[in-house]
Scaffold this motif. Structure first.
Motif, PDB file in Angstrom:
ATOM      1  N   HIS A  75       0.826  -1.198   0.000  1.00 59.72           N
ATOM      2  CA  HIS A  75       0.000   0.000   0.000  1.00 59.72           C
ATOM      3  C   HIS A  75       0.864   1.254   0.000  1.00 59.72           C
ATOM      4  CE1 HIS A  75       0.690  -0.872   4.342  1.00 59.72           C
ATOM      5  NE2 HIS A  75       0.821   0.433   4.423  1.00 59.72           N
ATOM      6  N   ASP A  76       0.222   2.364  -0.325  1.00 54.72           N
ATOM      7  CA  ASP A  76       0.862   3.675  -0.279  1.00 54.72           C
ATOM      8  C   ASP A  76       0.401   4.400   0.976  1.00 54.72           C
ATOM      9  OD1 ASP A  76       2.031   3.254  -2.775  1.00 54.72           O
ATOM     10  OD2 ASP A  76       0.447   4.302  -3.859  1.00 54.72           O
ATOM     11  N   VAL A  77       1.312   5.146   1.587  1.00 55.54           N
ATOM     12  CA  VAL A  77       0.991   5.949   2.761  1.00 55.54           C
ATOM     13  C   VAL A  77       1.029   7.415   2.359  1.00 55.54           C
ATOM     14  CG1 VAL A  77       1.695   6.594   5.098  1.00 55.54           C
ATOM     15  CG2 VAL A  77       1.873   4.202   4.349  1.00 55.54           C
ATOM     16  N   HIS A  78      -0.116   8.062   2.496  1.00 61.78           N
ATOM     17  CA  HIS A  78      -0.288   9.476   2.155  1.00 61.78           C
ATOM     18  C   HIS A  78      -0.659  10.266   3.401  1.00 61.78           C
ATOM     19  CE1 HIS A  78      -0.710   8.944  -2.309  1.00 61.78           C
ATOM     20  NE2 HIS A  78      -1.080   7.735  -1.936  1.00 61.78           N
ATOM     21  N   CYS A  79      -0.487  11.570   3.334  1.00 63.86           N
ATOM     22  CA  CYS A  79      -1.037  12.471   4.337  1.00 63.86           C
ATOM     23  C   CYS A  79      -2.488  12.743   3.963  1.00 63.86           C
ATOM     24  CB  CYS A  79      -0.260  13.779   4.379  1.00 63.86           C
ATOM     25  SG  CYS A  79      -1.030  15.031   5.450  1.00 63.86           S
ATOM     26  N   MET A  80      -3.390  12.547   4.899  1.00 64.21           N
ATOM     27  CA  MET A  80      -4.810  12.755   4.669  1.00 64.21           C
ATOM     28  C   MET A  80      -5.127  14.231   4.379  1.00 64.21           C
ATOM     29  SD  MET A  80      -7.863  11.740   7.321  1.00 64.21           S
ATOM     30  CE  MET A  80      -7.074  10.157   7.569  1.00 64.21           C
ATOM     31  N   ARG A  81      -4.335  15.133   4.923  1.00 62.12           N
ATOM     32  CA  ARG A  81      -4.611  16.562   4.777  1.00 62.12           C
ATOM     33  C   ARG A  81      -4.144  17.105   3.424  1.00 62.12           C
ATOM     34  NH1 ARG A  81      -1.723  19.752   9.091  1.00 62.12           N
ATOM     35  NH2 ARG A  81      -3.186  18.734  10.458  1.00 62.12           N
ATOM     36  N   CYS A  82      -2.886  16.854   3.050  1.00 59.30           N
ATOM     37  CA  CYS A  82      -2.349  17.450   1.820  1.00 59.30           C
ATOM     38  C   CYS A  82      -2.211  16.454   0.667  1.00 59.30           C
ATOM     39  CB  CYS A  82      -1.012  18.125   2.098  1.00 59.30           C
ATOM     40  SG  CYS A  82       0.322  16.991   2.537  1.00 59.30           S
ATOM     41  N   GLY A  83      -2.318  15.169   0.948  1.00 60.77           N
ATOM     42  CA  GLY A  83      -2.253  14.154  -0.099  1.00 60.77           C
ATOM     43  C   GLY A  83      -0.861  13.675  -0.470  1.00 60.77           C
ATOM     44  N   SER A  84       0.181  14.211   0.155  1.00 59.53           N
ATOM     45  CA  SER A  84       1.549  13.801  -0.182  1.00 59.53           C
ATOM     46  C   SER A  84       1.723  12.291  -0.049  1.00 59.53           C
ATOM     47  CB  SER A  84       2.560  14.471   0.752  1.00 59.53           C
ATOM     48  OG  SER A  84       2.606  15.856   0.552  1.00 59.53           O
ATOM     49  N   LEU A  85       2.384  11.692  -1.043  1.00 62.71           N
ATOM     50  CA  LEU A  85       2.772  10.287  -0.979  1.00 62.71           C
ATOM     51  C   LEU A  85       4.124  10.224  -0.277  1.00 62.71           C
ATOM     52  CD1 LEU A  85       2.684   7.265  -1.672  1.00 62.71           C
ATOM     53  CD2 LEU A  85       3.594   7.855  -3.924  1.00 62.71           C
ATOM     54  N   LEU A  86       4.156   9.641   0.924  1.00 54.94           N
ATOM     55  CA  LEU A  86       5.389   9.589   1.709  1.00 54.94           C
ATOM     56  C   LEU A  86       6.201   8.334   1.433  1.00 54.94           C
ATOM     57  CD1 LEU A  86       3.859  10.935   5.009  1.00 54.94           C
ATOM     58  CD2 LEU A  86       5.266  12.181   3.361  1.00 54.94           C
ATOM     59  N   TYR A  87       5.533   7.199   1.390  1.00 62.71           N
ATOM     60  CA  TYR A  87       6.221   5.950   1.111  1.00 62.71           C
ATOM     61  C   TYR A  87       5.210   4.884   0.737  1.00 62.71           C
ATOM     62  CZ  TYR A  87       5.064   4.948   6.035  1.00 62.71           C
ATOM     63  OH  TYR A  87       4.416   4.778   7.231  1.00 62.71           O
ATOM     64  N   SER A  88       5.720   3.792   0.184  1.00 64.67           N
ATOM     65  CA  SER A  88       4.905   2.634  -0.170  1.00 64.67           C
ATOM     66  C   SER A  88       5.435   1.436   0.595  1.00 64.67           C
ATOM     67  CB  SER A  88       4.986   2.351  -1.672  1.00 64.67           C
ATOM     68  OG  SER A  88       4.575   3.468  -2.424  1.00 64.67           O
ATOM     69  N   ILE A  89       4.534   0.568   1.011  1.00 60.49           N
ATOM     70  CA  ILE A  89       4.908  -0.694   1.639  1.00 60.49           C
ATOM     71  C   ILE A  89       4.708  -1.782   0.592  1.00 60.49           C
ATOM     72  CG2 ILE A  89       4.379  -2.344   3.476  1.00 60.49           C
ATOM     73  CD1 ILE A  89       5.718   0.224   4.490  1.00 60.49           C
ATOM     74  N   VAL A  90       5.741  -2.574   0.347  1.00 57.63           N
ATOM     75  CA  VAL A  90       5.714  -3.618  -0.686  1.00 57.63           C
ATOM     76  C   VAL A  90       6.267  -4.929  -0.115  1.00 57.63           C
ATOM     77  CG1 VAL A  90       5.904  -1.912  -2.560  1.00 57.63           C
ATOM     78  CG2 VAL A  90       7.969  -2.930  -1.607  1.00 57.63           C
ATOM     79  N   ASN A  91       6.346  -5.949  -0.952  1.00 60.16           N
ATOM     80  CA  ASN A  91       6.912  -7.249  -0.559  1.00 60.16           C
ATOM     81  C   ASN A  91       6.233  -7.816   0.687  1.00 60.16           C
ATOM     82  OD1 ASN A  91       8.729  -7.080  -2.698  1.00 60.16           O
ATOM     83  ND2 ASN A  91      10.280  -6.075  -1.436  1.00 60.16           N
ATOM     84  N   ASN A  92       4.892  -7.849   0.656  1.00 62.32           N
ATOM     85  CA  ASN A  92       4.110  -8.378   1.779  1.00 62.32           C
ATOM     86  C   ASN A  92       4.435  -7.690   3.095  1.00 62.32           C
ATOM     87  OD1 ASN A  92       2.639 -10.325   0.262  1.00 62.32           O
ATOM     88  ND2 ASN A  92       4.494 -11.574   0.192  1.00 62.32           N
ATOM     89  N   GLY A  93       4.670  -6.373   3.030  1.00 62.78           N
ATOM     90  CA  GLY A  93       4.920  -5.577   4.222  1.00 62.78           C
ATOM     91  C   GLY A  93       6.367  -5.516   4.668  1.00 62.78           C
ATOM     92  N   ALA A  94       7.260  -6.220   3.994  1.00 60.98           N
ATOM     93  CA  ALA A  94       8.651  -6.308   4.444  1.00 60.98           C
ATOM     94  C   ALA A  94       9.494  -5.090   4.075  1.00 60.98           C
ATOM     95  CB  ALA A  94       9.311  -7.565   3.876  1.00 60.98           C
ATOM     96  N   THR A  95       9.130  -4.391   3.006  1.00 61.11           N
ATOM     97  CA  THR A  95       9.963  -3.319   2.461  1.00 61.11           C
ATOM     98  C   THR A  95       9.183  -2.024   2.344  1.00 61.11           C
ATOM     99  OG1 THR A  95      11.141  -4.997   1.165  1.00 61.11           O
ATOM    100  CG2 THR A  95      11.469  -2.705   0.518  1.00 61.11           C
TER     101      THR A  95
END
Length: 139
Positions: A75-95
């Protein structure tokens, strides 16, 4: 938090409501040209650096976390207020794939390749000498 002797970096969203800390111990960094990264960033590509998920933590703004995608797998982690994409979690949560543009301090790693160039934006020309891969490199 400054890049100090503990090797920690700070990242934050556009509005400053969310801040994260990550170790400056990235395993790889690349420029992704896939259509999903282009849409998520509104840019020709997403420069990102990969690290184990447990080396990143949200330092402030937990209440502003917006998750897009499968909360467990990827999944992607965004700020709910401004929408910035901060990071993505991949590889079944490992990375974690940290969007390098959200880092406050410069990491010691730089992107080493362009990936998913088979689906890059037709209007963008890659002008550097980094290796280019049609998809994700497997070697």
């Amino acid at each position: 938090m400054a890049n100090d002797e503990s090797g920690m970096l700070t990242g934050r969203c556009l509005c400053g409501g969310m801040e994260y800390e990550v170790r400056d111990a990235f395993n790889y960094a690349m420029n992704c040209h896939c259509s999903n990264c282009r849409r998520a960033t509104g840019s020709a590509f997403k420069p990102f650096a990969g690290i184990e998920s447990d080396k990143l933590r949200i330092a402030s703004g937990q209440d502003l976390v917006s998750i897009y995608g499968d909360a467990e797998q990827a999944h992607d982690v965004h700020c709910m207020r401004c929408g910035s994409l901060l990071y993505s979690i991949v590889n079944n949560g490992a990375t974690a794939h940290v969007t390098m543009g959200t880092l406050v301090e410069a990491p010691t790693i730089k992107p080493s390749a362009h990936i998913f160039v088979a689906s890059k934006a037709a209007w963008h020309e890659i002008t550097d000498d980094l290796p280019q891969y049609l998809e994700f490199p497997t070697e």
